[in-house]
Design a protein around this motif. Structure first.
Motif, PDB file in Angstrom:
ATOM      1  N   ASN A   1      -1.690   0.718  -5.910  1.00  0.00           N
ATOM      2  CA  ASN A   1      -1.902   0.376  -7.311  1.00  0.00           C
ATOM      3  C   ASN A   1      -1.902  -1.147  -7.409  1.00  0.00           C
TER       4      ASN A   1
ATOM      5  N   ASP B   1     -11.444   3.744  -5.906  1.00  0.00           N
ATOM      6  CA  ASP B   1     -11.451   4.139  -7.317  1.00  0.00           C
ATOM      7  C   ASP B   1     -11.862   2.942  -8.165  1.00  0.00           C
TER       8      ASP B   1
ATOM      9  N   LYS C   1      -4.299   4.026  -0.202  1.00  0.00           N
ATOM     10  CA  LYS C   1      -3.780   4.339  -1.542  1.00  0.00           C
ATOM     11  C   LYS C   1      -2.952   3.154  -2.019  1.00  0.00           C
TER      12      LYS C   1
ATOM     13  N   TRP D   1       0.849  -1.202   0.000  1.00  0.00           N
ATOM     14  CA  TRP D   1       0.000   0.000   0.000  1.00  0.00           C
ATOM     15  C   TRP D   1       0.881   1.247   0.000  1.00  0.00           C
ATOM     16  N   HIS D   2       0.429   2.286  -0.669  1.00  0.00           N
ATOM     17  CA  HIS D   2       1.132   3.575  -0.568  1.00  0.00           C
ATOM     18  C   HIS D   2       0.737   4.244   0.731  1.00  0.00           C
ATOM     19  N   LYS D   3      -0.505   4.009   1.134  1.00  0.00           N
ATOM     20  CA  LYS D   3      -1.000   4.573   2.393  1.00  0.00           C
ATOM     21  C   LYS D   3      -1.998   3.580   2.970  1.00  0.00           C
TER      22      LYS D   3
ATOM     23  N   GLU E   1       0.175   5.170 -11.162  1.00  0.00           N
ATOM     24  CA  GLU E   1      -0.830   6.056 -10.566  1.00  0.00           C
ATOM     25  C   GLU E   1      -1.193   5.533  -9.172  1.00  0.00           C
ATOM     26  N   SER E   2      -1.220   6.428  -8.222  1.00  0.00           N
ATOM     27  CA  SER E   2      -1.620   6.025  -6.877  1.00  0.00           C
ATOM     28  C   SER E   2      -3.134   6.158  -6.764  1.00  0.00           C
ATOM     29  N   MET E   3      -3.805   5.016  -6.584  1.00  0.00           N
ATOM     30  CA  MET E   3      -5.274   5.002  -6.623  1.00  0.00           C
ATOM     31  C   MET E   3      -5.864   4.984  -5.223  1.00  0.00           C
ATOM     32  N   ASP E   4      -7.061   5.581  -5.110  1.00  0.00           N
ATOM     33  CA  ASP E   4      -7.822   5.417  -3.873  1.00  0.00           C
ATOM     34  C   ASP E   4      -8.376   3.998  -3.838  1.00  0.00           C
TER      35      ASP E   4
ATOM     36  N   TRP F   1      -5.278   2.198   5.154  1.00  0.00           N
ATOM     37  CA  TRP F   1      -6.678   2.636   5.208  1.00  0.00           C
ATOM     38  C   TRP F   1      -6.984   3.306   6.551  1.00  0.00           C
TER      39      TRP F   1
END
Ligand code: 7RM
Length: 631
Positions: free
Chosen positions: A60, A241, A58, A34-36, A235-238, A38
């Motif tokens: 991908n 998304d 966040k 994860w980039h971030k 792309e860093s996605m929610d 939850w």
């Protein structure tokens, strides 16, 4: 990610997943990149419906499919591609190569104006570039919509328009057995009525002998070269998304664009893949589905790649050059996990057993089934002749809308019963409801199958029409997701799915709405009205029986041919009726509703007891229909 290793562990995991879903799913989600993190594991309400899994995170998904495996498994084969013609060369694409090709294809999309949130339609044959294109979209946050390459120009344009897609990816031709499918030509016809498509990128599967429209159409190979080997930025996605749209049939004439979102779909795809198939890292896994259907999305591409598996993609058909093709491919690559559809099993069962016995098949460890109820006879044939009595069969029940396998045995762990999907996966809370919407408790019962608690890979909406999602799935029964399937729960609590309870047919595992076929038939200028029903078919599971009222015609067989042509034009060859009966009227109630129950009985060949026909407006039409019934 750890997998469940015993039945006791399954039971305890199941209990935990129901008692504390938040802890259960966050433990599993932790194993991803994860980039971030939850903020909240689950926020939901089935009224709207509004479903949020891993909100605030966040990520991908393609980093989890590809980059995550590079440290330890860069050289491992990610995709084996077996071409239609066994004389053509196969391909082995490593995780490192796939990572690179996806990055470059993603940049190619960027160079052609694709941005985060844009819809890209994929109308492609079963070639590695299709998997690469799917992942390339996800890499840059574009929403992919794969359209099965057997669909007609009209069906393609409907889907492109519904999604207001910007770019279409296709190929010059597709090849299946001895047939050449003119994909680009079909796409050209479709695009005459698609205003939103700015660019078409065409992969050369054959010689490229197709028309190319200046400033709109570009060759994939040329566009890839222009990228100069530079990969697109990830792309860093929610978490929520949209990842993709996939169109599926329902009880109206218009297919629905089922929308799946990123994080929940990812978590459930890997979790279900590992556990149902009991995947281990030496396995060679083969799912024979087409990527144009949900099975291909979740269990050719995403699930296996998330798990770092070797996934086999097959371009051809089970019966060409001969009905031993599946088994030849199993031996060639030493396939250990094999996942196919009952219709394919029944078709091969009808061929000479020598086509099986020529092959060794000793690499097989687990067999899977998906798409429709598997009858006991086909189950046994599969078990004995393919699995040699040693391989568990996982009969997996799920839907486009569920994103992943919902009810299925865990291979070698859950006790098997032929024709039973057995038990729900951890996190899945199925229930049966009666006609009044009351939950039916206890065992040895039957009802309509619902799910009463969210799971990570459930659909979020239907594209462009949230009300339709609410109405179709969340309004029939309060606070429940309604599947459209009927189901039995036996004395041991095991589930057996009995088939659709709505006007959706299942033809060779393909979902087709009766209304869609009727709409197609009604486009014929002399057709006044039509009614379509499914009936039991030995190989296809269900066949299509059409009752048609026409004005004047001279030649009945010519008329039927024209109706078939019309269906091929509107939908595609998968929706061709097996039987067409020209009638002068349809059995209707006084309020004008067609009594399909009667039409189904006649189609089944059972006219002895048609039930109560006293509410019919004109009972004499039933006599005429019975006399003219097609055997
Ligand atoms: C995966 C897929 C979904 C419909 C579903 C059922 C039927 C699928 C089974 C099954 C009995 C099974 N998605 N179905 N699997 N019925 N046993 N193991 O097929 O959206 O195309 O179709 O297929 O009726 O509602 S789908």
């Amino acid at each position: 990610m750890k997998k469940i290793n015993s039945y006791e562990e399954y039971l305890s995991n199941y209990e935990k997943s129901i008692e504390d879903p938040t802890v259960f799913w966050s433990d599993i989600a932790k194993t991803f990149h994860w980039h971030k993190q939850w903020d909240n594991v689950l926020e939901w309400n089935f009224d709207e419906p509004s479903i949020n899994w891993f909100k605030g995170a966040k990520l991908n998904i393609t980093e989890n499919c590809l980059d995550r495996h590079l440290d330890s498994n860069a050289d491992k084969t990610a995709i084996i591609w077996e071409p239609n013609d066994p004389k053509e060369s196969a391909q082995h694409i490593s995780y490192e190569e796939l990572h690179q090709r996806v990055g470059i294809a993603a940049q190619m999309l960027k160079n052609n104006g694709v941005n985060k949130g844009d819809r890209v339609c994929l109308y492609m044959p079963m070639i590695p570039e299709l998997a690469i294109a799917v992942l390339a979209c996800a890499r840059i946050g574009a929403i992919h919509s794969v359209i099965f390459a057997g669909f007609s120009a009209k069906a393609l344009s409907d889907r492109v328009n519904d999604a207001t897609a910007k770019v279409l990816l296709t190929a010059d031709y597709g090849v299946r057995a001895t047939k050449k499918i003119p994909l680009k030509e079909i796409a050209d016809n479709a695009l005459e009525s698609c205003a939103t498509i700015e660019k078409v990128i065409v992969f050369k599967r054959l010689d490229g002998s197709v028309n190319m429209k200046a400033d709109r159409d570009f060759w994939w190979e040329d566009e890839i070269l222009k990228v100069n080997g530079v990969s697109a930025k990830v792309e860093s996605m929610d978490a929520e998304d949209e990842l993709f749209i996939l169109y599926t049939s329902g009880s109206t004439g218009q297919p629905k664009g089922v929308v799946h979102s990123t994080a929940g779909y990812m978590v459930y795809a890997e979790y279900s893949f590992r556990n149902v198939f009991q995947y281990n890292d030496k396995d060679i896994y083969w799912c024979t589905a087409d990527i144009g259907w949900i099975t291909g999305h979740s269990y050719i591409i995403y699930g296996p790649l998330l798990a770092g598996a070797t996934t086999l993609m097959f371009e051809g058909v089970p019966t060409w050059p001969n009905p031993g093709r599946f088994w030849e491919v199993v031996d060639k690559y030493q396939v250990s996990l094999f996942y196919t559809a009952p219709t394919a099993i029944r078709a091969l069962q009808a061929c000479d057993l020598s086509f099986v016995d020529k092959h060794n098949l000793s690499s097989l460890r687990v067999l899977g089934s998906v798409g429709e109820p598997i009858n006991e006879e086909a189950w046994k044939w599969y078990h004995i002749n393919i699995g040699k009595g040693n391989c568990p069969i996982v009969d997996t029940w799920w839907q486009t809308e569920t994103g992943g396998i919902m009810i299925a045995p865990l291979a070698g762990i859950t006790p098997l019963k032929p024709a039973f999907a057995t038990l729900p996966l951890p996190g899945i809370q199925p229930c049966l409801v009666d006609a009044d919407g009351n939950e039916i408790e206890g065992n040895d019962v039957e009802g309509n199958l619902c799910v009463k608690f969210p799971w990570p890979s459930m659909l979020r909406t239907t594209w462009g029409d949230h009300d339709r999602c609410k109405l179709t799935y969340f309004s029939t029964y309060k606070d429940k997701y309604f599947t459209g399937d009927g189901c039995k729960r036996d004395e041991d609590g095991f589930y057996r799915i009995t088939g659709r309870v709505d006007d959706v047919m299942n033809i060779s595992g393909h979902r087709i709405g009766t209304a869609e076929v009727e709409c197609a038939i009604n486009t014929h200028e002399t057709v006044v009205e039509s009614a379509v029903v499914g009936y039991p078919h030995d190989i296809k599971g269900q066949g299509i029986y059409a009752y048609v009222i026409c004005t004047v015609f001279d030649d009945e067989s010519l008329m039927k041919k024209e109706i078939i042509q019309q269906i091929i034009k509107e939908i595609g060859p998968i929706a061709k009726p097996d039987k067409i009966q020209i009638v002068s009227g349809l059995p209707k109630t006084r309020s004008g509703k067609i009594m399909r129950r009667i039409l189904r009985k006649v189609a089944e060949g059972d006219t002895s007891n048609l039930g109560d026909t006293s509410t019919l407006l004109d009972p004499s039409v039933v006599e005429e229909i019975k006399i003219g019934a097609i055997k």
